[in-house]
Design a protein around this motif. Structure first.
Motif, short mmCIF file in Angstrom:
data_model
loop_
_atom_site.label_atom_id
_atom_site.label_comp_id
_atom_site.label_asym_id
_atom_site.label_seq_id
_atom_site.Cartn_x
_atom_site.Cartn_y
_atom_site.Cartn_z
N GLU A 1 0.81 -1.22 0.00
CA GLU A 1 0.00 0.00 0.00
C GLU A 1 0.84 1.27 0.00
N ASN A 2 1.99 1.27 0.68
CA ASN A 2 2.78 2.50 0.77
C ASN A 2 4.05 2.48 -0.08
N TRP A 3 4.30 1.39 -0.79
CA TRP A 3 5.56 1.21 -1.52
C TRP A 3 5.86 2.36 -2.48
N LYS A 4 4.93 2.66 -3.38
CA LYS A 4 5.18 3.70 -4.40
C LYS A 4 5.39 5.07 -3.76
N ALA A 5 4.53 5.43 -2.85
CA ALA A 5 4.62 6.74 -2.21
C ALA A 5 5.91 6.91 -1.43
N LYS A 6 6.34 5.87 -0.75
CA LYS A 6 7.54 5.96 0.09
C LYS A 6 8.83 5.86 -0.71
N THR A 7 8.87 4.98 -1.71
CA THR A 7 10.15 4.69 -2.37
C THR A 7 10.44 5.52 -3.62
N ALA A 8 9.45 6.15 -4.21
CA ALA A 8 9.65 6.88 -5.47
C ALA A 8 10.71 7.95 -5.35
N GLY A 9 11.79 7.82 -6.14
CA GLY A 9 12.83 8.82 -6.19
C GLY A 9 13.69 8.94 -4.95
N LYS A 10 13.63 7.95 -4.06
CA LYS A 10 14.40 7.99 -2.83
C LYS A 10 15.23 6.71 -2.72
N ALA A 11 16.36 6.81 -2.04
CA ALA A 11 17.21 5.64 -1.80
C ALA A 11 16.76 4.95 -0.53
N TRP A 12 16.68 3.61 -0.60
CA TRP A 12 16.21 2.81 0.53
C TRP A 12 17.13 1.63 0.76
N PHE A 13 17.45 1.37 2.02
CA PHE A 13 18.18 0.19 2.46
C PHE A 13 17.11 -0.68 3.13
N ILE A 14 16.83 -1.86 2.56
CA ILE A 14 15.65 -2.62 2.98
C ILE A 14 16.02 -4.02 3.45
N LYS A 15 15.44 -4.39 4.58
CA LYS A 15 15.57 -5.76 5.10
C LYS A 15 14.26 -6.48 4.86
N PHE A 16 14.34 -7.64 4.23
CA PHE A 16 13.18 -8.51 4.02
C PHE A 16 13.23 -9.57 5.11
N TYR A 17 12.12 -9.77 5.80
CA TYR A 17 12.11 -10.74 6.90
C TYR A 17 10.80 -11.51 6.90
N GLN A 18 10.81 -12.62 7.63
CA GLN A 18 9.59 -13.41 7.84
C GLN A 18 9.31 -13.49 9.32
N GLN A 19 8.05 -13.45 9.66
CA GLN A 19 7.65 -13.61 11.05
C GLN A 19 8.03 -15.01 11.51
N GLY A 20 8.56 -15.12 12.70
CA GLY A 20 8.93 -16.42 13.25
C GLY A 20 10.33 -16.88 12.87
N CYS A 21 11.02 -16.15 12.03
CA CYS A 21 12.39 -16.51 11.62
C CYS A 21 13.35 -16.06 12.73
N PRO A 22 14.08 -16.99 13.36
CA PRO A 22 14.98 -16.59 14.45
C PRO A 22 16.13 -15.70 13.99
#
Length: 186
Positions: A29-50
């Protein structure tokens, strides 16, 4: 009274950079608005992953360090349990997974050690020492049903097992044919 007001404004101005530091949750829902034209350092995670849980405080520290050093790179996280379409878009297949998207949309895969100094150095410009792995697509993939993700996850191990089984069967067949030829009377 005016001096007190000026002191309060000055104190507020000092707090603003600290308030902007932190990790932003990124969603479909917020991907386009937040990331457009800006640099992002992103961590992808899963719930329950130690491993993901252990990395969470370090990821907050990465955001704090980048902010303290005046970096314009924002730090975000994507919950791939809830938003697997984003993970599919970027080919995420292990967790936690870290990548950097620059302001032009070039995507850099972080493959270094999971420590605060290497992550901060990557975010401060270390990513420029490597070629981007892809360009961020204009549209995100749709979220996939769980059964599809399970089949996809099983694809590699099942394919490997099948390959080993076929290779083993062909090897046995070849050995049997060789033995038959050797044992045939001349």
């Amino acid at each position: 009274c005016e001096e007190i007001m000026q002191l309060r404004l000055a104190a507020l101005a000092l707090c603003l950079p600290l308030a902007s530091a932190g990790v932003t949750a990124l969603t479909r829902e917020n991907w386009k608005a937040k990331t457009a034209g800006k640099a992002w350092f992103i961590k992808f995670y899963q719930q329950g992953c130690p491993h993901c849980a252990r990395m969470a405080p370090m990821w907050e520290a990465v955001a704090e360090q980048l902010s303290k050093q005046g970096s314009s790179i924002r730090v975000g996280k994507v919950d791939c349990t809830a938003h697997n379409g984003i993970a599919l878009t970027f080919g995420v297949d292990k967790f936690p997974y870290v990548l950097l998207i620059d302001a032009e949309g070039a995507v850099y895969d972080y493959t270094g050690k999971r420590g605060l100094p290497p992550l901060v150095n990557f975010g401060l410009g270390g990513f420029r020492r490597q070629a981007p792995m892809m360009h961020a697509p204009a549209e995100l993939d749709a979220d996939a049903p769980e059964w599809y993700l399970m089949l996809r996850a099983l694809g590699r191990p099942v394919g490997l097992a099948f390959g080993i089984a076929v290779g083993g069967a062909l090897c046995l067949k070849g050995t049997a044919l060789l033995l038959l030829r050797m044992l045939q009377p001349k």
